[in-house]
Enzyme design. Structure first.
Site: not given
Length: 747
Positions: A149, A619
């Site tokens: 990510c 994230h």
């Protein structure tokens, strides 16, 4: 399918004499290959009086109407025809003029001719070096391979910087001899098909819990581990789940009061997967049942956010695709394959599920991969040359730009493999830093451009042609200059040194709030050099007390700000994340206190957001300002629209653990936009998103019907083979692909 090369002629009457016939003044416009591959017979109008005319042309800078006195669209041609037209009752002529009889007013929007005053969704810049456009109307997500990510969020921001994207698409210039075919689709060397049925089998073996697959690839029918990692976290999932409550509860309360305006990036208590959510797995058409790479974060680790408009990851009412087909990653939409369509904007968007906004992010990610297309870039497209980060990034941009569809998902496995080969720090299972990746990538791109410029300069010297001017567009776009002045307090001698930078650091001090506008409106840093930190003066020939002043000497076109939230804590003996409030504006005025002429106004163009309680886990997502669609939230495979005010909420205010980490500002060279203009622009962007979705669904319908038609002869041949096998009593192997469960690891 009919392919026609078009040249438009704008008719104008000019009489030479009474008995002379009317002559035509022709204004020719250069055209490049169109951006879609559609079969004329599969998209048609119900009435011949209102033909479905959607001529996708390019290189028109202004909106014009091309109708002659008989209300016919007039297009002249001297060579071959190549049009991507869905129409009915049209007359084609190699040497004459192409007419659409009884057509409505047809407008040209900078590269598109459509009926009515609709937005120019398909219009793009086209040139010899960008024959398939600049990719400004494409919206693609990126597949997450477990912990990529950090890479996906940065690549999205870079793609949405139009000046960078266009430069990468055009450099180095390709020779005509090495002309490559258009990348209408990208299946890769090891194609993968995402299906619903195979995922159901995987669910059955996991007691109903969503699996987290172990990334694998297929080589000669044997599953082999790929050089990718399992998770983007370094701790138990229960620790991760806390930071997904980062999106403020205030957002939920405000939106609950207003029906029909759901919150973006909000979370309460993480919810489990809906019982009716269709599962997903991946099958490889070349090797039955062989596993392939697929990564999702655990459902309980994702915020149950409710977006306003989903662009990639839309959950539609669909039918199961053919299990044996390996030609498409797309689903066949119910009621579309046999429907009569006019232009895509003439059809209301009735295919989006009314409850799609209530679908979990995991379901949307799966829907994005099932629906496709998945651009499986698993090898270098750079010919025989060794793959570099630059060539791999260009491969990604080209595949997106040249793809038939407007939306989809990129699987950048080749880029990730090259990244891990070039820098072993990214070849681990640890949580990675998006800023470190961005800085490393820019330096690699810059070094590649320098090497290519030297090759070009050497070839120009050996040839008779004039040497071309070499430039490094990475430096032109991102590089600024700081000047470091040290003044000796004894002799007043000033020593200066310039320091280039690609990104500008914003320090976080203690528990103080930080206002980026206050820091940069008249930027300078002063420091006294005394005590053990005295300065050695060449004039005085000794250590002296001095004053150091750091200021801005040159500002870049794209100003990248790095918010230094990660810091080593001696008390905790590890790196920690600082949650100080850092306020950033939509428009930023940057000036130097050293030189009053150094002053520039910027607008916010992109944000990399870190969601997590520390640098060891979390994230990354990104928010980018698209030139046609406004602010978009990119969360790996999914893309959704957000309001402008949402962009300013990632300041670090408690209890929000989603914080802006890297900011991208683009220089503004025009006057400020008025409030009314902003409102009109926002409405236009919303309309563009609706039209994008309609056009994309329309293109999928056309191509779905075309592929079904192409599969008919194959089915007939298969029936013949089966009949022959019964006669000869010779068994034949079934072509149906078998699925096989593969291992998953919890993130």
């Amino acid at each position: 399918m009919i392919r026609r090369w078009l040249t438009i002629s704008k008719s104008g009457k000019k009489k030479k004499a009474v008995n002379d016939t009317i002559t035509e003044e022709v204004e020719k416009v250069d055209f490049k290959p169109v951006n879609h591959d559609i079969n004329d017979e599969l998209c048609y109008s119900e009435s011949s009086d209102n033909p479905s005319s959607s001529l996708f042309v390019s290189n028109l800078d202004t909106k014009e109407t091309f109708l002659n006195e008989d209300n016919n669209l007039q297009i002249s041609s001297g060579l071959d025809y190549s049009s991507e037209t869905c129409n009915q009752g049209s007359n084609y002529s190699q040497d004459g003029i192409f007419y659409i009889s009884n057509a409505k007013a047809i407008n040209a929007y900078g590269g598109i001719i459509t009926q009515g005053p609709e937005a120019p969704i398909l219009a793009m810049k086209v040139s010899d070096s960008m024959p398939y456009g600049d990719g400004s109307n494409k919206v693609f997500g990126y597949e997450n391979f477990g912990n990529t990510c950090y890479c996906n969020s940065v690549l999205q921001c870079l793609y949405n910087l139009s000046s960078l994207r266009e430069n990468i698409l055009q450099f180095p210039k390709k020779s005509r001899e090495s002309d490559q075919p258009r990348k209408k689709e990208m299946r890769g060397k090891k194609p993968r098909i995402f299906t619903e049925a195979s995922f159901e089998k995987s669910i059955a073996g996991t007691n109903g819990h969503l699996p987290n697959p172990k990334p694998q690839s297929v080589d000669d029918g044997k599953p082999t581990p790929v050089n990718s990692v399992n998770s983007n976290t370094a701790g138990p999932s229960e620790k991760k789940s806390k930071f997904f409550k980062s999106f403020s509860a205030k957002h939920v309360q405000d939106n609950n009061k207003k029906e029909g305006s759901p919150a973006i990036l909000t979370t309460g208590k993480p919810s489990s997967r809906p019982q009716d959510a269709p599962p997903l797995i991946v099958e490889t058409p070349n090797e039955p049942g062989a596993p392939s790479r697929l990564s999702f974060e655990n459902v309980t680790d994702r915020p149950p956010d409710v977006p306003r408009k989903i662009i990639v990851g839309r959950v539609l009412n669909y039918e199961n695709p053919s299990r044996g087909s390996s030609n498409s990653n797309n689903l066949d939409l119910k009621g579309e394959s046999n429907s009569s369509l006019s232009t895509p904007l003439d059809k209301k968007d009735t295919r989006r599920s009314s409850s799609s906004s209530q679908i979990s992010p995991e379901h949307r990610k799966k829907s994005a991969l099932i629906r496709g297309p998945v651009l499986n870039i698993d090898h270098s497209l750079n010919g025989s040359d060794k793959a570099t980060l630059y060539s791999s990034l260009r491969d990604i941009f080209e595949c997106i730009t040249e793809n038939t569809y407007l939306t989809g998902v990129v699987s950048p496995s080749s880029f990730v493999d090259v990244l891990k080969r070039e820098n072993v720090l990214f070849n681990t299972t640890m949580h990675q830093d998006a800023h470190e990746f961005f800085n490393f990538l820019l330096n690699e791109l810059s070094e590649y451009i320098e090497r290519e410029n030297k090759k070009i300069a050497a070839s120009d010297i050996n040839s008779d042609s004039e040497p071309s001017k070499s430039k490094n567009f990475i430096s032109d776009l991102f590089q600024g200059t700081l000047t470091n002045q040290i003044k000796c307090l004894t002799c007043d001698n000033i020593t200066s040194r310039d320091e280039p930078f690609l990104d500008f650091p914003i320090e976080v001090q203690g528990d103080e709030e930080t206002d980026i506008q206050e820091i940069l409106k008249s930027y300078h840093q002063r420091e006294m050099l005394n005590g053990s930190n005295k300065f050695y003066c060449d004039e005085c020939c000794g250590l002296q007390e001095a004053e150091r002043l750091v200021g801005l000497k040159q500002l870049p076109d794209t100003l990248t700000l790095h918010l230094k939230r990660f810091k080593y804590s001696e008390k905790q003996n590890c790196n920690i994340k600082l949650f100080n409030n850092i306020h950033y504006p939509l428009t930023l005025n940057v000036c130097s206190s050293i030189n009053s002429k150094v002053c520039q106004k910027y607008e916010l163009a992109g944000i990399v957001v870190h969601m997590g309680g520390g640098p060891q886990h979390g994230h990354y997502v990104s928010l980018c300002k698209h030139e046609k669609f406004g602010w978009l939230l990119f969360d790996d495979e999914t893309v959704e629209a957000v309001k402008e005010e949402t962009v300013l909420e990632f300041t670090g205010e408690s209890p929000n653990m989603a914080t802006a980490y890297v900011l991208f500002y683009k220089a503004m060279y025009s006057n400020a936009v008025e409030k009314n203009d902003r409102e009109n622009m926002a409405k236009e962007q919303d309309d563009n998103i609706d039209n994008l979705i309609k056009y994309d669904d329309w293109l999928r319908t056309c191509n779905s019907g075309q592929k079904k038609k192409e599969e008919l002869p194959i089915a007939d041949d298969l029936d013949t083979a089966i009949d022959d096998s019964f006669v000869s009593n010779t068994p034949i192997k079934s072509s149906k692909k078998k699925s096989r469960m593969f291992s998953f690891r919890k993130s």
